[in-house]
Design an enzyme around this catalytic site. Structure first.
Site, PDB file in Angstrom:
ATOM      1  N   ASP A  52      -4.460  -6.688   3.807  1.00 55.47           N
ATOM      2  CA  ASP A  52      -5.758  -7.332   4.008  1.00 55.47           C
ATOM      3  C   ASP A  52      -5.915  -7.867   5.431  1.00 55.47           C
ATOM      4  OD1 ASP A  52      -8.277  -8.023   3.002  1.00 55.47           O
ATOM      5  OD2 ASP A  52      -7.437  -8.881   1.173  1.00 55.47           O
ATOM      6  N   ASP A  83     -16.279  -6.570   0.496  1.00 61.71           N
ATOM      7  CA  ASP A  83     -16.003  -6.420  -0.933  1.00 61.71           C
ATOM      8  C   ASP A  83     -17.256  -6.079  -1.724  1.00 61.71           C
ATOM      9  OD1 ASP A  83     -13.488  -7.182  -0.218  1.00 61.71           O
ATOM     10  OD2 ASP A  83     -13.502  -9.091  -1.287  1.00 61.71           O
TER      11      ASP A  83
END
Length: 393
Positions: free
Chosen positions: A150, A205
């Site tokens: 990430d 996202d």
């Protein structure tokens, strides 16, 4: 002068990652699996959940149709020891990660883990910055197969340098691991990540709760918005290097059947990684049938490795094409309206690329042959839904 130029050229190649140290022959088709975040996030993930998901992937037939990765997404780590090696959260994972990896492998599946290029993960757990070597060594020792990496808490970091560093450490550790870059498309990874990772996020996202309310879709980014962000990126995708518009939201937040079918179909057309995020232990028959549709999965997993692209755009009604092996073609009619759409197909007028001669037409959701391209036909595409055809010689 020539000697100096040579050394400058070598330095340039090395600094720009031309001498790539990425594991080859991995993710030759888009990865398929399950990720813990959408259903369990941080509070709900633990050793028992992961084991039960591995069991369910086998028992529900997901493994049989190609799903293979079980990925823990954050909240498995709690600190570092005096040598910088990661410490597992023993409350959540009392048997340790290696034991869990072995369990997943015993089911004939593969194991994925999560970390972050910054000082902390998105949930505030220890990140890998400054500890890339220790983490890569640990993942190799545990026999991990997949790493999602990430981009939280990375203020001031260079994305290419950060991801390349972890790529190199994974390679040095010696275990082939699929490397999933998750920097949300902020630094246009499609332009540089082919030699760094096997897939890269192209977007922020997905908003699992996005629903049409008469004006807009949700407050964040709905799955159909993510589709728009893939337009023009098809030239960057192929075997071993995929655009990733985020995980599947099918089976989460009561997504309606029409939306789920369209969402899954578009991910298959886009050659996107198919990472389910629903609770595999408790899903509806509808969601199960969508996520395990062999005809659509075959489109996604086609070994030619071509990402689909838009060939017609009538506003809220679009036609997409995906080239397949043996000259086959997938065609998706995508109705983005909140009303049903009737469409008259004249195959001689649709701008299908490499369209030569006549093809038989198979409706992939109905699993039936519905005609051939030598005649016109009429289709009804329900609201926020799709019709997907496979054209074969």
């Amino acid at each position: 002068m020539k000697t100096n130029f040579f050394f400058l050229l070598v330095a340039f190649f090395l600094s720009h990652g031309i001498s790539a140290q990425k594991f080859d022959n991995l993710a030759l088709t888009p990865p398929m699996g399950w990720n813990s975040w959408n259903s369990f996030q941080c509070d709900g993930v633990n050793e028992t959940v992961i084991k039960e998901m591995a069991d369910a992937m086998v028992e529900t037939g997901f493994k049989d149709v190609g799903y293979e990765y079980i990925v823990i997404d954050d909240c498995w780590q709690i600190g570092r020891d005096e040598n910088g090696y990661i410490i597992v959260d023993k409350e959540k994972f009392p048997s340790g990660i290696k034991s869990l990896v072995d369990y997943v492998h015993s089911k004939g599946l593969k194991f994925g883990i999560y970390s972050d290029a910054g000082t902390k993960t998105c949930a505030g757990r220890p990140g890998s910055k400054g500890f890339e070597r220790q983490d890569a060594e640990t993942y190799a020792k545990w026999d991990v197969d997949y790493l999602k990496y990430d981009w939280c808490f990375t203020e001031g970091q260079d994305a290419i340098a950060s991801y390349t560093l972890m790529r190199d450490e994974l390679f040095k550790a010696g275990r082939p691991i699929v490397f999933s870059l998750c920097e949300w498309g902020e630094n246009k990874p499609w332009e540089w990540a082919k030699d760094v990772g096997h897939l890269w996020r192209t977007t922020l996202d997905i908003d699992m709760g996005a629903r049409y309310d008469g004006n807009i879709w949700g407050n964040l980014i709905g799955w159909s918005d993510l589709v728009d962000m893939q337009v023009g990126l098809e030239k960057y995708a192929g075997p071993g290097h995929w655009n990733d518009p985020d995980m599947l939201a099918v089976g989460n937040n009561n997504m309606p059947e029409n939306e789920a079918r369209a969402h899954f179909s578009m991910w298959c057309m886009l050659a996107a990684p198919l990472m389910a995020g629903n609770d595999l232990r408790d899903m509806t028959q509808v969601d199960h049938s969508i996520l395990t549709n062999k005809e659509l999965i075959a489109i996604n997993q086609d070994v030619l490795g071509k990402q689909g692209f838009k060939i017609e755009d009538y506003g809220n009604f679009e036609i997409w094409q995906k080239p397949l092996t043996n000259g086959d073609i997938a065609i998706c009619f995508f109705n983005r309206e909140i009303t049903d759409k009737n469409y008259e197909i004249d195959w001689s007028k649709i701008r299908v690329k490499d369209f030569e001669g006549d093809y038989k037409i198979k409706d992939l959701w109905q699993n039936t042959i519905v005609g051939a391209t030598d005649t016109k036909m009429s289709i009804d595409v329900p609201s926020r839904d799709v019709v997907v055809f496979r054209l074969s010689k």
